[in-house]
Design a protein around this motif. Sequence first.
Motif, PDB file in Angstrom:
ATOM      1  N   VAL A 408       0.833  -1.195   0.000  1.00  0.00           N
ATOM      2  CA  VAL A 408       0.000   0.000   0.000  1.00  0.00           C
ATOM      3  C   VAL A 408       0.877   1.257   0.000  1.00  0.00           C
ATOM      4  O   VAL A 408       1.711   1.443   0.876  1.00  0.00           O
ATOM      5  CB  VAL A 408      -0.944   0.039   1.223  1.00  0.00           C
ATOM      6  CG1 VAL A 408      -1.809   1.300   1.191  1.00  0.00           C
ATOM      7  CG2 VAL A 408      -1.823  -1.212   1.258  1.00  0.00           C
ATOM      8  N   GLY A 409       0.655   2.087  -1.013  1.00  0.00           N
ATOM      9  CA  GLY A 409       1.277   3.401  -1.086  1.00  0.00           C
ATOM     10  C   GLY A 409       0.199   4.398  -1.447  1.00  0.00           C
ATOM     11  O   GLY A 409      -0.486   4.223  -2.461  1.00  0.00           O
ATOM     12  N   VAL A 430       0.545  -6.393   5.628  1.00  0.00           N
ATOM     13  CA  VAL A 430       0.605  -5.262   4.715  1.00  0.00           C
ATOM     14  C   VAL A 430       2.019  -4.695   4.731  1.00  0.00           C
ATOM     15  O   VAL A 430       2.633  -4.551   5.788  1.00  0.00           O
ATOM     16  CB  VAL A 430      -0.442  -4.187   5.087  1.00  0.00           C
ATOM     17  CG1 VAL A 430      -0.187  -3.616   6.463  1.00  0.00           C
ATOM     18  CG2 VAL A 430      -0.466  -3.078   4.058  1.00  0.00           C
ATOM     19  N   VAL A 431       2.533  -4.423   3.541  1.00  0.00           N
ATOM     20  CA  VAL A 431       3.830  -3.767   3.393  1.00  0.00           C
ATOM     21  C   VAL A 431       3.558  -2.324   2.979  1.00  0.00           C
ATOM     22  O   VAL A 431       2.980  -2.078   1.912  1.00  0.00           O
ATOM     23  CB  VAL A 431       4.706  -4.471   2.342  1.00  0.00           C
ATOM     24  CG1 VAL A 431       6.062  -3.770   2.236  1.00  0.00           C
ATOM     25  CG2 VAL A 431       4.901  -5.948   2.698  1.00  0.00           C
ATOM     26  N   ASP A 442       4.137   9.974   3.247  1.00  0.00           N
ATOM     27  CA  ASP A 442       5.344   9.409   3.821  1.00  0.00           C
ATOM     28  C   ASP A 442       5.066   8.004   4.357  1.00  0.00           C
ATOM     29  O   ASP A 442       4.056   7.774   5.038  1.00  0.00           O
ATOM     30  CB  ASP A 442       5.829  10.308   4.953  1.00  0.00           C
ATOM     31  CG  ASP A 442       7.050   9.750   5.658  1.00  0.00           C
ATOM     32  OD1 ASP A 442       8.152   9.805   5.088  1.00  0.00           O
ATOM     33  OD2 ASP A 442       6.875   9.238   6.786  1.00  0.00           O
ATOM     34  N   ALA A 443       5.961   7.076   4.049  1.00  0.00           N
ATOM     35  CA  ALA A 443       5.738   5.678   4.419  1.00  0.00           C
ATOM     36  C   ALA A 443       5.607   5.509   5.927  1.00  0.00           C
ATOM     37  O   ALA A 443       4.770   4.726   6.409  1.00  0.00           O
ATOM     38  CB  ALA A 443       6.863   4.807   3.870  1.00  0.00           C
ATOM     39  N   ASP A 444       6.427   6.224   6.697  1.00  0.00           N
ATOM     40  CA  ASP A 444       6.346   6.079   8.150  1.00  0.00           C
ATOM     41  C   ASP A 444       5.018   6.613   8.693  1.00  0.00           C
ATOM     42  O   ASP A 444       4.439   6.038   9.621  1.00  0.00           O
ATOM     43  CB  ASP A 444       7.519   6.814   8.808  1.00  0.00           C
ATOM     44  CG  ASP A 444       8.850   6.107   8.577  1.00  0.00           C
ATOM     45  OD1 ASP A 444       8.831   4.881   8.357  1.00  0.00           O
ATOM     46  OD2 ASP A 444       9.900   6.782   8.599  1.00  0.00           O
ATOM     47  N   ALA A 445       4.549   7.723   8.111  1.00  0.00           N
ATOM     48  CA  ALA A 445       3.268   8.278   8.559  1.00  0.00           C
ATOM     49  C   ALA A 445       2.123   7.326   8.224  1.00  0.00           C
ATOM     50  O   ALA A 445       1.210   7.113   9.032  1.00  0.00           O
ATOM     51  CB  ALA A 445       3.039   9.644   7.907  1.00  0.00           C
ATOM     52  N   ILE A 494      -1.066   5.928  -8.915  1.00  0.00           N
ATOM     53  CA  ILE A 494       0.345   6.191  -9.169  1.00  0.00           C
ATOM     54  C   ILE A 494       1.177   5.005  -8.705  1.00  0.00           C
ATOM     55  O   ILE A 494       2.069   4.525  -9.410  1.00  0.00           O
ATOM     56  CB  ILE A 494       0.801   7.477  -8.463  1.00  0.00           C
ATOM     57  CG1 ILE A 494      -0.134   8.635  -8.801  1.00  0.00           C
ATOM     58  CG2 ILE A 494       2.238   7.824  -8.849  1.00  0.00           C
ATOM     59  CD1 ILE A 494       0.083   9.863  -7.946  1.00  0.00           C
ATOM     60  N   THR A 495       0.895   4.505  -7.510  1.00  0.00           N
ATOM     61  CA  THR A 495       1.586   3.320  -6.998  1.00  0.00           C
ATOM     62  C   THR A 495       1.393   2.148  -7.944  1.00  0.00           C
ATOM     63  O   THR A 495       2.343   1.412  -8.257  1.00  0.00           O
ATOM     64  CB  THR A 495       1.057   2.965  -5.598  1.00  0.00           C
ATOM     65  OG1 THR A 495       1.250   4.080  -4.724  1.00  0.00           O
ATOM     66  CG2 THR A 495       1.767   1.752  -5.034  1.00  0.00           C
ATOM     67  N   VAL A 496       0.176   1.978  -8.421  1.00  0.00           N
ATOM     68  CA  VAL A 496      -0.119   0.873  -9.339  1.00  0.00           C
ATOM     69  C   VAL A 496       0.649   1.027 -10.644  1.00  0.00           C
ATOM     70  O   VAL A 496       1.206   0.059 -11.177  1.00  0.00           O
ATOM     71  CB  VAL A 496      -1.644   0.808  -9.593  1.00  0.00           C
ATOM     72  CG1 VAL A 496      -1.965  -0.015 -10.832  1.00  0.00           C
ATOM     73  CG2 VAL A 496      -2.341   0.215  -8.375  1.00  0.00           C
TER      74      VAL A 496
END
Length: 507
Positions: A408-409, A430-431, A442-445, A494-496
């Motif tokens: 998930v992004g 989930v990654v 942001d990935a951490d958020a 966009i991630t896709v």
Amino acid sequence: MSDSPEPDEEQAPGDPFEEIVAAERDRDPDLAVIEAGSRTLRAQSGAQRVDDLPARPADPAVDRALREVEAELATRWPETKLDPSVIRIQALMDVLGEPQRSYPSIHITGTNGKTSTGRMIEALLAAFDLRTGRYSSPHVQSITERISLDGAPIPAERFVAAYEDIKPYVDLVDARQDYRLSFFEVMTGMAYAAFADAPVDVAIVEVGMGGTWDATNVIDAQVAVITPISLDHTERLGDTPAKIAVEKSGIIKPDARVVLAQQPVEAASVVLRRAVEVDATVAREGLEFGVVAREVAVGGQLLTLRGLGGDYTDVFLPLYGEHMAHNAAVALAAVEAFFGVGEGRAPGPLDADIVRSAFASVTSPGRLEVVRTSPTVILDGAHNPGGATAAAAAVTEAFGFSRLVGVVGASAGKDVRGLLEAFEPVLTEVVITENSAHRAMDADALAAVAVEVFGEERVQVEPRLDDALEAAVALAEEEGEYAGAGVLVTGSIITVGEARLLLGRNR
């Protein structure tokens, strides 16, 4: 901006993959393929279906010209910066000679389902020997996808020519307005001019956001399609389905035929009031048309659809999920409305064999799209709770994985908690990652929210998308038998799109 994400979800007009490609080249200077991705993913990736999205142009001169156009467009307001006015686009249409009035059109709005519904409408009209133009957004991999002719993205050289043709007129309008035309407004002008130049027999036009003041709303569409409305972009469209429906119903023009998907009651009431005000005729899913029956089939589903002129049996749709069946019913009703079925011009149903052939040919990249096996990797651009709920149900129904790992992004400003909560029941782990767009969350958020939804033990963080894909594949492979495990990449179109490139599509 899944099925279909609201197309105004931000996507940079330029090439969104340069950062990933550059980073991977730094790590592996001898990289043999341009797409970034881990060696594991490159070795194991395998496409299942014929691709229908364009790669970068093979001709270096054309590729350079396309990049230059993208760079020029990138200097304009992005799709996420909006001025609720159609003054500038109307001025552009005026100096271009009103190209959007040289062909009939079908206008599509809604929160989810627009792009897939538009692609189905396009396939149906083409099957009846009409030349089609389709305008949609955002794009999955190439900006040229936004303008389609005859069911395929416009060639890069033609895209560049369309831009060069209207550029003097764009400059003229820019000089006369308080603000320059936005990225989306220029793209809309290019599409309408390209359709007139082709020429097309009918244009299928997807809104960018809302409806009333959307740049596309300078057409007088004889058919207005409203796909399911739910909460998204509430800061711009309103915080209730009814408020959002006010904006979206603005595409309904006098004497038009409205094809209305199943809606929350308060949203449907708004649309029906607007139809009465402008003397439009409404066909409602569940009353005048709908899905009579559906069953899961290999590679998709088998449907019986009730159209405005009668029933259509044994319709194979090579897409997954109940929501896609409803999109098919809406698309069929829209095409029947376009042909005048049920109003005297064509009292009976359309040719059932042609309808079956058209639906069997439909594709929808990035919408529950299987891009590899062993383990199965599925891409879906859901970026709001409604799209996530539909995708989660579809994956469960069609695949029945014993273990499903999510990648998930998301984009900043989205309802990521609602999205993650919709996916939580079907994802084993989930990654969390992020895409290369400047609006990426942001990935951490995002991971902090994911931990609250999934629990810390089910969440892994990999900021680089290629690392996230590799980690998800490794987790899925722990199942031992590939058939029982899968990976779902989601959270943003966009991630896709970037994952699609990483996994070896369009080499």
